[in-house]
Scaffold this motif. Structure first.
Motif, PDB file in Angstrom:
ATOM      1  N   SER A  38       4.628   0.675  -0.097  1.00  0.00           N
ATOM      2  CA  SER A  38       5.213  -0.122  -1.181  1.00  0.00           C
ATOM      3  C   SER A  38       6.629   0.368  -1.439  1.00  0.00           C
ATOM      4  O   SER A  38       6.884   1.575  -1.510  1.00  0.00           O
ATOM      5  CB  SER A  38       4.357  -0.010  -2.437  1.00  0.00           C
TER       6      SER A  38
ATOM      7  N   GLN B 231       5.188   4.984  -3.594  1.00  0.00           N
ATOM      8  CA  GLN B 231       3.949   5.754  -3.551  1.00  0.00           C
ATOM      9  C   GLN B 231       4.142   7.169  -3.012  1.00  0.00           C
ATOM     10  O   GLN B 231       3.331   8.055  -3.282  1.00  0.00           O
ATOM     11  CB  GLN B 231       2.910   5.022  -2.707  1.00  0.00           C
TER      12      GLN B 231
ATOM     13  N   LYS C 248       0.835  -1.200   0.000  1.00  0.00           N
ATOM     14  CA  LYS C 248       0.000   0.000   0.000  1.00  0.00           C
ATOM     15  C   LYS C 248       0.872   1.254   0.000  1.00  0.00           C
ATOM     16  O   LYS C 248       1.747   1.387  -0.840  1.00  0.00           O
ATOM     17  CB  LYS C 248      -0.992  -0.052   1.149  1.00  0.00           C
ATOM     18  N   ASP C 249       0.667   2.184   0.968  1.00  0.00           N
ATOM     19  CA  ASP C 249       1.444   3.422   0.938  1.00  0.00           C
ATOM     20  C   ASP C 249       2.902   3.205   1.323  1.00  0.00           C
ATOM     21  O   ASP C 249       3.729   4.099   1.159  1.00  0.00           O
ATOM     22  CB  ASP C 249       0.816   4.482   1.858  1.00  0.00           C
TER      23      ASP C 249
END
Length: 488
Positions: free
Chosen positions: A401, A417, A398-399
């Motif tokens: 990554s 990200q 997610k954020d």
């Protein structure tokens, strides 16, 4: 006859948790002895540090760019043409896996003649509303029926109240030690020695679920550590110092400030599970001696990834820091079949993809063109050989990554990200406490690492790079779609 091959893999063991590496607490006498009969690779990494992608690299010898698993995603078919066991079958080996596979479908043999399976608690198999009968947990686990025959029909993996991903909650195993999943793997492996085909060399994958949570060591092993002087986790000056949302109170947290007593007990239980595994490995080595096969067996010990265990207020895996991405890696040759430089430590940067070509080389088997890894035998023999100068790792998160590159001396990290960067000088700061991204003395190194990562990511389908610069905010994937080595 060709040598037997024993691959011992554990789940979520940090690379520093060996007493031969002077760990301040952990005791691993049998692994230390294995190292004395072989080579310890001190800079071994998991390029994609979570179970499925790491085990794909282990069984295929491919990099994540080739096998396509750049994050964690269940229910993606394993359809690789060449695997370590399938090639060894072609070379005349009797092949067997005992323990964790974590493939899909769960009963996919992946080239083994037989699999006796325990993947631990996998949510996608346990949620009955989401599965057909053929995909349900009851059809793809061999340990639980065995346990119920011995301890009662109502026994289950949830009896201790611990989640399979809980990194901060621990309690002792509640049944006799012989019934623990760690002992079961060795019991079943010893049974394989009894019933194997004696006319063929064997390849045995002995794959433990622990020290992956649940943190449930037998009481005798927990007692070894519960009152020990365990150092606090290392906290980098760059780490988040506050936990305003109190994430650390979540028993399955991936970050946050955990209550001190809970964290110390989790550390103690984690180290206890490692020593428990070590003792069971000793049990199996003694059985190999009894069956007369130890001196004709090449043994490789490793883990799929590590465990952050509170380092930088982080837990579990997927992140590129040493506690998560670095793994133990021992190549042993008790019978001196390969003429290695025994009782030595090697500092070349290696990766889990190197397991397949190394063991095929040891077996005298052909290495398929699909394999990206390299045989470690020349390094183990002390030969002068041209070697990779760095590895690239990554994980969708997610954020968070991330991508990383390391040569074992420095490590560069890029969070795709957000564009956040980190640079660590591992030669001076092995615990990654100081981010050197603003240090002008490392400006040339930083530019070099950025360029190398941009080149590594060129032409990737996510659009991370044009080969010269990195682009922030491109959607991170868990599985690549454009793969030349897969049929789908």
């Amino acid at each position: 006859m060709k040598p037997n091959i024993l691959l011992i893999s554990v789940d979520q063991m940090r690379g520093d948790c060996l007493s031969i590496l002077n760990h301040p607490v952990v005791d691993t006498p049998n692994l230390d002895q294995l190292t004395r009969s072989g080579v310890l690779f001190r800079n071994a990494y998991s390029a994609t540090p979570s179970c499925i992608p790491a085990r794909t690299a282990m069984l295929t010898g491919m990099s994540q760019r080739s096998h396509g698993r750049v994050g964690y995603q269940d229910k993606v078919a394993w359809d690789y043409k060449h695997t370590l066991p399938s090639v060894l079958v072609e070379a005349g080996y009797h092949t067997q896996c005992v323990g964790k596979m974590h493939v899909y479908p769960a009963r996919n043999l992946c080239g083994f003649h037989n699999v006796v399976m325990h993947d631990g608690y996998l949510h996608h198999n346990r949620i009955r509303s989401a599965n057909t009968v053929t995909e349900s947990f009851d059809s793809c686990d061999d340990y639980l029926p065995w346990l119920r025959e011995r301890a009662g029909a109502d026994c289950d993996l949830l009896d201790l109240g611990l989640d399979c991903n809980a990194s901060t909650v621990a309690r002792p195993w509640h049944l006799q030690e012989a019934l623990h999943p760690t002992n079961w793997v060795v019991t079943q492996s010893i049974d394989f020695l009894r019933r194997r085909d004696p006319r063929k060399p064997f390849f045995l994958s002995m794959s433990f679920v622990r020290p992956h949570p649940p943190f449930d060591p037998p009481q005798a092993f927990l007692d070894m550590y519960v009152d020990a002087d365990i150092p606090d986790p290392v906290i980098g000056v760059w780490a988040e110092a506050m936990d305003p949302d109190r994430n650390g109170l979540n028993p399955i947290t991936s970050k946050g400030i955990v209550p001190r007593n809970r964290l110390r007990r989790a550390q103690a239980a984690y180290y206890a599970l490692i020593t428990h595994i070590d003792h069971q490995i000793g049990r199996f080595l003694q059985s190999m001696t009894e069956y007369g096969v130890l001196q004709n067996t090449i043994i490789l010990f490793t883990s799929d990834h590590g465990e952050l265990l509170g380092d930088h207020h982080l837990f579990r895996k997927t992140l590129p820091y040493e506690g998560s991405a670095k793994v133990p890696f021992i190549l042993a040759d008790p019978g001196d079949l390969l003429k290695m430089n025994k009782n030595t430590v090697n500092d070349h940067v290696i990766e889990i993809r190197d397991i397949m070509p190394t063991l095929l080389d040891a077996a005298g088997a052909s290495i398929p063109d699909s394999v990206d890894g390299l045989s470690l035998l020349p390094l183990a023999r002390g030969e002068s050989v041209k070697w990779r100068d760095a590895i690239h790792g990554e994980h969708e998160c997610k954020d968070m990554s991330n991508h990383y590159m390391t040569d074992g001396v420095q490590k560069y990290i890029w969070f795709s990200q957000t564009g956040r960067e980190q640079l660590f000088d591992l030669s001076k700061d092995s615990q990654e406490t100081t981010n050197l991204i603003e240090d002008t003395r490392y400006k040339v190194s930083l530019e070099s690492w950025r360029g190398r990562l941009a080149a590594e990511l060129a032409d990737r389908e996510e659009g991370y790079s044009d080969g010269k610069q990195l682009f922030v905010g491109r959607l991170a994937q868990t599985v690549l779609k454009n793969l030349p080595n897969r049929s789908n």
